[in-house]
Scaffold this motif. Sequence first.
Motif, short mmCIF file in Angstrom:
data_model
loop_
_atom_site.label_atom_id
_atom_site.label_comp_id
_atom_site.label_asym_id
_atom_site.label_seq_id
_atom_site.Cartn_x
_atom_site.Cartn_y
_atom_site.Cartn_z
N ASP A 220 -31.91 2.06 10.85
CA ASP A 220 -31.44 3.10 9.92
C ASP A 220 -29.85 3.33 10.62
O ASP A 220 -29.46 3.20 11.90
N ARG A 221 -28.94 3.54 9.76
CA ARG A 221 -27.55 3.59 10.15
C ARG A 221 -27.35 4.65 11.34
O ARG A 221 -26.61 4.41 11.99
N SER A 222 -27.75 5.87 11.05
CA SER A 222 -27.56 7.04 11.92
C SER A 222 -28.06 6.56 13.37
O SER A 222 -27.62 6.86 14.29
N VAL A 223 -29.46 5.84 13.57
CA VAL A 223 -29.92 5.50 14.74
C VAL A 223 -29.08 4.47 15.37
O VAL A 223 -28.85 4.33 16.57
N ASN A 224 -28.63 3.61 14.48
CA ASN A 224 -27.73 2.49 15.10
C ASN A 224 -26.62 2.84 15.56
O ASN A 224 -26.16 2.35 16.57
N GLU A 225 -25.85 3.94 14.98
CA GLU A 225 -24.51 4.38 15.52
C GLU A 225 -24.79 4.96 16.42
O GLU A 225 -24.12 5.06 17.62
N GLY A 226 -25.99 5.71 16.66
CA GLY A 226 -26.41 6.63 18.14
C GLY A 226 -26.46 5.69 18.92
O GLY A 226 -26.20 6.04 20.22
N GLU B 52 -23.23 5.00 20.96
CA GLU B 52 -22.49 6.41 21.22
C GLU B 52 -22.10 6.00 22.82
O GLU B 52 -21.09 6.75 23.27
#
Length: 155
Positions: free
Chosen positions: A123-129, A132
């Motif tokens: 998932d894009r959000s998880v991957n970006e997280g 971080e």
Amino acid sequence: MNRNPAWSLVAAMSLAAGAAHAGPYSDDLAKCLVKSTTADDKGTLVRWIFGIAALHPQVSNVSAITEAQRVELNKKVAGLFESLLTERCRAQTVEAVRYEGAGTIEASFGILGEAAMTEMFSDRSVNEGLGEFTKYLNEDKLISVLGGAAADKKP
């Protein structure tokens, strides 16, 4: 309904465990499990795994899962296990257990758990997280160590 503690242990370990030694029948069962689960099913598995992991003392203070939510997740996962083993992948379950033993269930559900977690982490959000934390790294410090290690590397 069977309330055998050993079965409960197999069910709980199945999704948390990595793949064990797989034979052709457990491979077929694993393929069926992955193919027969919907995106919603995989979401249920991810929420259940998260709910179980949240019981660990190191992370319990950062999770707000209530006991009622945990009970609901357990009920949903029990229904999913039952459906997969007795309906959706019945033939593969019977063959795998007959020729390779009950451990094939654990191995096959381990693969399903990995597939569900892979979907979650893609998932894009998880991957970006996941990336971080790099905002807080001291790059100079890392470069000094990694650069030195690369220079020490012998051809």
